[in-house]
Write an enzyme that holds these catalytic residues in place. Structure first.
Site, PDB file in Angstrom:
ATOM      1  N   LYS A 115     -11.926  -5.652  -5.675  1.00 44.96           N
ATOM      2  CA  LYS A 115     -12.816  -4.524  -5.959  1.00 44.96           C
ATOM      3  C   LYS A 115     -12.047  -3.236  -6.204  1.00 44.96           C
ATOM      4  O   LYS A 115     -12.556  -2.310  -6.802  1.00 44.96           O
ATOM      5  CB  LYS A 115     -13.842  -4.351  -4.837  1.00 44.96           C
ATOM      6  CG  LYS A 115     -13.258  -3.943  -3.504  1.00 44.96           C
ATOM      7  CD  LYS A 115     -14.346  -3.804  -2.456  1.00 44.96           C
ATOM      8  CE  LYS A 115     -13.709  -3.723  -1.077  1.00 44.96           C
ATOM      9  NZ  LYS A 115     -14.653  -3.812  -0.002  1.00 44.96           N
ATOM     10  N   LYS A 166       0.823  -1.214   0.000  1.00 43.94           N
ATOM     11  CA  LYS A 166       0.000   0.000   0.000  1.00 43.94           C
ATOM     12  C   LYS A 166       0.848   1.251   0.000  1.00 43.94           C
ATOM     13  O   LYS A 166       0.460   2.264  -0.580  1.00 43.94           O
ATOM     14  CB  LYS A 166      -0.960   0.009   1.201  1.00 43.94           C
ATOM     15  CG  LYS A 166      -2.120  -0.950   1.019  1.00 43.94           C
ATOM     16  CD  LYS A 166      -3.249  -0.636   1.982  1.00 43.94           C
ATOM     17  CE  LYS A 166      -4.401  -1.611   1.798  1.00 43.94           C
ATOM     18  NZ  LYS A 166      -5.399  -1.511   2.870  1.00 43.94           N
ATOM     19  N   LYS A 180      -5.917 -12.124  -8.218  1.00 44.30           N
ATOM     20  CA  LYS A 180      -7.190 -12.122  -7.507  1.00 44.30           C
ATOM     21  C   LYS A 180      -8.163 -11.050  -8.033  1.00 44.30           C
ATOM     22  O   LYS A 180      -7.751  -9.940  -8.340  1.00 44.30           O
ATOM     23  CB  LYS A 180      -6.861 -11.839  -6.028  1.00 44.30           C
ATOM     24  CG  LYS A 180      -8.011 -11.910  -5.085  1.00 44.30           C
ATOM     25  CD  LYS A 180      -7.521 -11.663  -3.663  1.00 44.30           C
ATOM     26  CE  LYS A 180      -8.396 -10.599  -3.034  1.00 44.30           C
ATOM     27  NZ  LYS A 180      -8.120 -10.339  -1.633  1.00 44.30           N
TER      28      LYS A 180
END
Ligand code: TRP
Length: 335
Positions: free
Chosen positions: A201, A116, A198
Site C-alpha cells: 500500500k 526504512k 510485493k
C-alpha cells in the site's frame, strides 16, 4: 473470550493508508477465517505508524477507517477484541521495559530498519529503531500463542521470541513465547505493474500497480486490464510469467479455488478475457466489503464505541501481564 481453551491469536495493521488487495488477501481475509478457532485480538498499530511522519488529522481518520474496515470484512468485536494501540497505555509502558532487555546488536540486524532508514534518511528516529520492541510488547502483553506474519515481519517475531525468552530466563515464566501462524492457503500478491515485487500500500509510485480495497469497481477492472503480462499469450503458471501467475493467484485467492483449478478454467482463454474474469472476481469479493464500509464509516459513533470497548477489554488483559512484569523488575507494589 476467557473460560475456553482456545488459543490466542494477535495481529495488527498500521493505519498508514488504505489497505491494498495484497493486505486483504495476505492478512485480513485470513483474520476473518481465524475467528471460529481462536480468540483473536486485532489492533490498529497507530503507535508504529508515527515512526514515519504523519499528518495528524489524516492519521486519526485513517485509524477510525481501519477499525471500520475491520468491521466491514466481518471481524466480530463482540466475540473478539478490536482496538487501537494508543488507547492502551500498557503498550508504552512495556515497550520501555523491554527496551532494557533488547541489545542494540539485535536491532542493528533488522532489515526493515535498514530499508526504512534508507527511505526516510531525513528522519531516522529512535522509534524507527526500537519499532520491533514496541511490536514485541504488543504480542507479549496478551500472552499470545500465535501471530500471523508475512515474510516482512518474520524477523520481528523472531526478536520478540528472543526478548521474551531472555526475560523469562531471568525472572521465570512471565511471557508466553509466541509462534508464527502460517496460513494454510494464501499466495503472496505481487504488484500489477511490477510483479517481481510485493503489492504494497505504500508503493505509490505507480497508481496502476496496487489495487486498494476501496477502489471503485471500474478502477479495479481497469487496473487489472493494464496489468503487465508477457508476449506468450497463454494463461498458465510459469516462472517466466510473473504477471499472469500473479493474476492467477489473485483469482484463486478471491474465489477460493485452487491454483490448478484456476489454471484449468482459463485454458485457451486470451489475455483480454482472462483479465476481465479476474477483474469481475475481485470486484465481486470487494463490493460487499465496500458497501459495509460505507455504512460503518458513516456511523462514527458506533465505530468509536467499538474502539472504546475494545480498548477496555484489551487493557484488562494487558494490565495483568504488565503488573507481573513491573513486579518482577522491582517497581513498587502497593498493598
Ligand atoms: N509491524 C506490523 C506491520 O507493519 C504491524 C504490527 C504492529 C504487528 N504490532 C504487531 C503485527 C504485532 C503482528 C503483531 O505489518
Amino acid at each position: 473470550m476467557s473460560g475456553d481453551n482456545k488459543k490466542i491469536i494477535y495481529s495488527a495493521m498500521q493505519p498508514s493508508g488504505i489497505p491494498s488487495l495484497g493486505n486483504y488477501l495476505g492478512a485480513l481475509k485470513n483474520w476473518k477465517n481465524l475467528q471460529d478457532e481462536y480468540n483473536c485480538i486485532f489492533a490498529a498499530a497507530n503507535m508504529h505508524a508515527i515512526t514515519v511522519r504523519q499528518d495528524p488529522t489524516e492519521l486519526r481518520q485513517r485509524t477510525r477507517d481501519l477499525i471500520a474496515l475491520f468491521l466491514s470484512i466481518g471481524l466480530d468485536p463482540e466475540k473478539h477484541i478490536i482496538y487501537v494501540q494508543s488507547d492502551v497505555k500498557a503498550h508504552a509502558e512495556i515497550a520501555w521495559i523491554l527496551n532494557c532487555f533488547t541489545y542494540m546488536g539485535e536491532l542493528n540486524r533488522m532489515t526493515q530498519f535498514k530499508d526504512k532508514s534508507a527511505k526516510h534518511a531525513d528522519n531516522i528516529n529512535a522509534g524507527l529503531y526500537t519499532y520491533p520492541v514496541l511490536m514485541a510488547g504488543d504480542i507479549l502483553l496478551y500472552q499470545s500463542d500465535l501471530v500471523p506474519v508475512g515474510a516482512d515481519q518474520k524477523q520481528h517475531l523472531e526478536i520478540c521470541r528472543d526478548i521474551a525468552g531472555r526475560f523469562n530466563s531471568v525472572y521465570g515464566n512471565v511471557f508466553k513465547i509466541p509462534d508464527p501462524y502460517i496460513p494454510k492457503a494464501g499466495a503472496r500478491i505481487m504488484g500489477l505493474q511490477n510483479p517481481e515485487k510485493k503489492m504494497s500500500k505504500s508503493e505509490s509510485d505507480n497508481m496502476n500497480n496496487v489495487i486498494y480495497i476501496l477502489d471503485e469497481p471500474n478502477v479495479i477492472k481497469n487496473k487489472i486490464k493494464r496489468a503487465v503480462t508477457d508476449s506468450d499469450a497463454e494463461v498458465r503458471y510459469g516462472e517466466d510469467k510473473p504477471g499472469i501467475s500473479n493474476l492467477l493467484n489473485i483469482y484463486s485467492s478471491v474465489t477460493g479455488k485452487s491454483p490448478e483449478e484456476s489454471e484449468a478454467e482459463f485454458k485457451g482463454f486470451g489475455y483480454g478475457e482472462f483479465k476481465e474474469a479476474v477483474g469481475e472476481a475481485v470486484v465481486k469479493e470487494l463490493e460487499p466489503i465496500q458497501s459495509k464500509f460505507k455504512e460503518y464509516s458513516a456511523d462514527r459513533a458506533y465505530v468509536e464505541k467499538v474502539m472504546k470497548e475494545g480498548a477496555e477489554k484489551a487493557a484488562y488483559i494487558a494490565q495483568k501481564t504488565l503488573s507481573k512484569v513491573k513486579k518482577k523488575v522491582g517497581f513498587p507494589v502497593y498493598k
